[in-house]
Write an enzyme that holds these catalytic residues in place. Structure first.
Site, PDB file in Angstrom:
ATOM      1  N   ASP A  13       0.803  -1.228   0.000  1.00 57.58           N
ATOM      2  CA  ASP A  13       0.000   0.000   0.000  1.00 57.58           C
ATOM      3  C   ASP A  13       0.830   1.270   0.000  1.00 57.58           C
ATOM      4  OD1 ASP A  13      -2.242  -1.649   0.125  1.00 57.58           O
ATOM      5  OD2 ASP A  13      -2.194  -1.696   2.308  1.00 57.58           O
ATOM      6  N   GLU A  14       1.968   1.229  -0.626  1.00 54.94           N
ATOM      7  CA  GLU A  14       2.879   2.386  -0.640  1.00 54.94           C
ATOM      8  C   GLU A  14       2.446   3.433  -1.661  1.00 54.94           C
ATOM      9  OE1 GLU A  14       3.781  -0.752  -1.188  1.00 54.94           O
ATOM     10  OE2 GLU A  14       5.277  -1.383   0.273  1.00 54.94           O
ATOM     11  N   LYS A  16       1.839   2.183  -5.073  1.00 56.13           N
ATOM     12  CA  LYS A  16       2.387   1.621  -6.315  1.00 56.13           C
ATOM     13  C   LYS A  16       1.468   1.908  -7.505  1.00 56.13           C
ATOM     14  CE  LYS A  16       2.319  -2.433  -4.362  1.00 56.13           C
ATOM     15  NZ  LYS A  16       1.988  -2.056  -2.985  1.00 56.13           N
ATOM     16  N   ALA A  39      -4.047  -7.850  -3.660  1.00 54.08           N
ATOM     17  CA  ALA A  39      -3.581  -6.494  -3.929  1.00 54.08           C
ATOM     18  C   ALA A  39      -4.768  -5.557  -4.102  1.00 54.08           C
ATOM     19  CB  ALA A  39      -2.738  -6.487  -5.205  1.00 54.08           C
ATOM     20  N   GLY A  40      -4.555  -4.302  -3.771  1.00 57.74           N
ATOM     21  CA  GLY A  40      -5.553  -3.262  -4.039  1.00 57.74           C
ATOM     22  C   GLY A  40      -4.784  -2.021  -4.424  1.00 57.74           C
ATOM     23  N   HIS A  41      -4.825  -1.639  -5.687  1.00 60.53           N
ATOM     24  CA  HIS A  41      -4.039  -0.515  -6.181  1.00 60.53           C
ATOM     25  C   HIS A  41      -4.985   0.597  -6.611  1.00 60.53           C
ATOM     26  CE1 HIS A  41      -0.717  -3.666  -7.234  1.00 60.53           C
ATOM     27  NE2 HIS A  41      -0.895  -3.506  -5.941  1.00 60.53           N
ATOM     28  N   THR A  42      -4.763   1.795  -6.072  1.00 60.22           N
ATOM     29  CA  THR A  42      -5.689   2.903  -6.321  1.00 60.22           C
ATOM     30  C   THR A  42      -5.067   3.921  -7.273  1.00 60.22           C
ATOM     31  OG1 THR A  42      -6.166   2.647  -3.987  1.00 60.22           O
ATOM     32  CG2 THR A  42      -7.228   4.493  -5.110  1.00 60.22           C
ATOM     33  N   GLN A 226       1.892  -6.104  -3.288  1.00 63.39           N
ATOM     34  CA  GLN A 226       2.358  -6.210  -1.892  1.00 63.39           C
ATOM     35  C   GLN A 226       3.638  -5.370  -1.712  1.00 63.39           C
ATOM     36  OE1 GLN A 226       1.368  -9.617  -3.392  1.00 63.39           O
ATOM     37  NE2 GLN A 226      -0.538  -8.668  -2.845  1.00 63.39           N
ATOM     38  N   THR A 241       3.133 -12.691   2.720  1.00 61.55           N
ATOM     39  CA  THR A 241       2.219 -13.246   1.728  1.00 61.55           C
ATOM     40  C   THR A 241       2.852 -14.518   1.154  1.00 61.55           C
ATOM     41  OG1 THR A 241       0.795 -12.689  -0.146  1.00 61.55           O
ATOM     42  CG2 THR A 241       3.069 -11.878  -0.246  1.00 61.55           C
ATOM     43  N   THR A 303      -9.902  -4.942   1.741  1.00 60.15           N
ATOM     44  CA  THR A 303     -10.703  -5.476   2.842  1.00 60.15           C
ATOM     45  C   THR A 303     -11.331  -4.373   3.693  1.00 60.15           C
ATOM     46  OG1 THR A 303      -8.708  -5.513   4.186  1.00 60.15           O
ATOM     47  CG2 THR A 303      -9.277  -7.557   3.065  1.00 60.15           C
ATOM     48  N   ARG A 305      -9.938  -2.915   6.000  1.00 63.44           N
ATOM     49  CA  ARG A 305      -9.365  -2.975   7.354  1.00 63.44           C
ATOM     50  C   ARG A 305      -8.528  -1.739   7.642  1.00 63.44           C
ATOM     51  NH1 ARG A 305      -6.138  -8.525   7.590  1.00 63.44           N
ATOM     52  NH2 ARG A 305      -5.645  -7.894   5.473  1.00 63.44           N
ATOM     53  N   LYS A 333       3.056  10.214  -0.080  1.00 61.78           N
ATOM     54  CA  LYS A 333       2.234  10.633   1.065  1.00 61.78           C
ATOM     55  C   LYS A 333       2.947  11.601   2.013  1.00 61.78           C
ATOM     56  CE  LYS A 333      -1.397   7.927   1.725  1.00 61.78           C
ATOM     57  NZ  LYS A 333      -2.349   6.851   2.002  1.00 61.78           N
ATOM     58  N   LEU A 334       3.876  12.385   1.469  1.00 67.49           N
ATOM     59  CA  LEU A 334       4.533  13.394   2.314  1.00 67.49           C
ATOM     60  C   LEU A 334       3.518  14.400   2.835  1.00 67.49           C
ATOM     61  CD1 LEU A 334       7.634  13.494   0.193  1.00 67.49           C
ATOM     62  CD2 LEU A 334       7.833  13.906   2.615  1.00 67.49           C
TER      63      LEU A 334
END
Ligand code: GDP
Ligand code: IMO
Ligand code: MG
Length: 437
Positions: A13-14, A16, A39-42, A226, A241, A303, A305, A333-334
């Site tokens: 979740d960096e 990517k 994975a969940g990529h936004t 991941q 994982t 998820t 979470r 995310k600075l």
């Protein structure tokens, strides 16, 4: 030939997805090489958010072709619903621009049930998996019984193998995991046959396509899922994982040689997060953790979470740089850190009188482990609308420069918001400059 591997350099979740999308302006291919819909990529384009689990993060750029490589585990039901969702948002998705490698393995319902039942059976020592069946699908691959995408082309050949799996998994669920969950073969098969018909035209030979593309001089991004610290071998085992997430996995998961990779970029947040269980030496507990979680909207894409939040961990990140051969870092995310008077960077750990200079091998070794911090001044300004390096506050410059020195690795871009435009070049390496030209 031009190829870049992008990996998450922390616990996932960096950002990517955002960075891959930004770097694909002139790319020809984006290739996923491992993981699945854990994975969940936004991606945020013109304020519109798209969440991707399986589709590579180049899918919103019409000129980019996308591959799900052989190292991926693919849930056909999830992929089809994601294709429908992304198509409804306006993207063209057809076999001309989306290929699924014939050697990628399938995630089927019984994998999900086993994943969840195993987590329940683990009780307090659960891993906190995403419950998407990823681990059990890789287990089947390792024990050489998995069902692969190639099987979607000849469903009659896989029918009895799928039936055998269902019978075996039902026994495992009932007698070993003491679960009431049960898979109905007829139902699963009816659905799988229908899905096989729709997905068959997308199945192809990924290794050959990418080899040929690179030979033709096309630009390829290998998109990791991941993060390196969740790598099955080099991560914080067993809280990891089930795939290899380090950059080298790109060659294994696609089927091209290591000499075909030109550069490795590691994405890292300006702080750390982790979802699920497992050691996290710089975790912020209490109000500070809540504040960063709220400001950074640190809730799982897959998820929902709450993500655990912590200070930037230089020691852990150096492990990521080493194991993945990261050439440069992209700090995301600075903007989330604005308003914190002092920022902490973990530069080492201690256990009693002992100095510890790498993540320890076993979860038991984390007992009594304490992070040592370098404290640096924060910034009060909102930097989310800043678009150039020079316009950033001096304290942001100092923060990035301190990190560059501690990591002994250059920072190529920083990110100050979820949108494409909120990406500021710092010192992109030659390969990346050429990639974007
Ligand atoms: P991935 O799994 O590495 O692709 O990351 P995720 O998409 O799961 O989580 C990253 C989240 O942070 C997403 O909601 C992004 O839209 C968002 N994001 C990415 N970069 C930035 C940034 O620089 N600032 C802020 N505020 N949000 C960002
Ligand atoms: P992206 O690509 C963050 C974590 C889970 C759990 C562990 C094992 O969005 O960065 P699994 O379902 O893979 O067996 O779960 O790995 N995990 C992730 N954490 N981001 C991810 O993906 C993750 N994929 C898996 O929370 O701790
Ligand atoms: Mg994610």
């Amino acid at each position: 030939m031009s190829s870049i591997v992008i990996v998450g350099a922390q616990w996932g979740d960096e950002g990517k997805g955002k960075i891959v999308d930004v770097l694909t302006e002139r790319a020809d291919w984006v290739v996923r090489f491992q993981g699945g819909n854990n994975a969940g990529h936004t991606i945020v384009v013109d304020g519109v958010k798209t969440a991707l689990s399986l589709l590579p993060s180049g899918i919103l750029r019409p000129h980019v072709k996308c591959l799900l490589g052989a190292g991926v585990v693919m849930n056909p039901t999830v992929l089809l619903s994601e294709i429908d969702r992304v198509r409804a948002a306006g993207a063209e998705i057809n076999p001309g621009r989306l290929v699924i490698d014939r050697d990628a393995h399938l995630v089927l319902d019984y994998h999900i049930l086993v994943d969840k039942a195993r987590e329940l059976a683990r009780g307090a020592s659960k891993i906190g998996t995403t419950g998407r069946g990823i681990g059990p699908a890789y287990e089947d691959r390792s024990q050489r019984s998995g069902i692969r995408c190639a099987d979607l082309l000849t469903p009659h050949r896989m029918r009895e193998r799928v039936r055998a799996h269902v019978e075996e998994k039902n026994k495992l669920l009932k007698y070993v995991l003491e679960s009431k969950a049960h898979v109905d073969f007829d139902q699963l098969w009816t659905q799988l046959e229908r899905e096989a018909e729709i997905l068959a035209p997308f199945v192809g030979n990924g290794s050959r396509l990418i080899f040929d593309a690179l030979r033709r001089g096309e630009k390829v991004i290998f998109e990791g899922a991941q993060g390196v610290l969740l790598d099955q071998v080099h991560g914080t085992y067993p809280f990891v994982t089930s795939s290899s997430t380090i950059a080298g996995s790109a060659t294994i998961g696609v089927g091209v040689g290591p000499k075909m990779i030109d550069s490795v970029l590691g994405i890292a947040k300006a702080y750390c997060t982790r979802v699920g269980e497992g050691p996290f030496p710089t975790e912020m507990l209490g109000e500070l953790g809540d504040e960063v979680r709220q400001k950074g909207r640190e809730f799982g894409t897959v998820t929902g979470r709450a993500r655990r939040c912590g200070w930037f961990d230089v020691v852990a990140m150096k492990r990521a740089i080493r194991t993945s051969g990261i050439d440069s870092v992209i700090l995301t995310k600075l903007d989330v850190l604005s308003g914190l008077p002092t920022l902490k960077l973990c530069t080492g750990y201690t256990r009693g009188d002992e100095l510890v200079d790498d993540l320890p091998p076993s979860s038991e070794d984390y007992e009594g482990l304490e992070a040592t911090y370098l404290e640096v001044p924060g910034w009060s300004e909102d930097i989310s609308s800043v678009r150039t390096w020079d316009a950033l506050p001096k304290t942001v410059h100092a923060f990035v420069e301190t990190l560059t020195n501690l990591l002994e690795c250059p920072v190529s871009f920083i990110s100050v918001g979820p949108g494409r435009e909120a990406t500021i070049p710092v010192a992109p390496p030659q390969v990346v400059r050429e990639f974007l030209a």
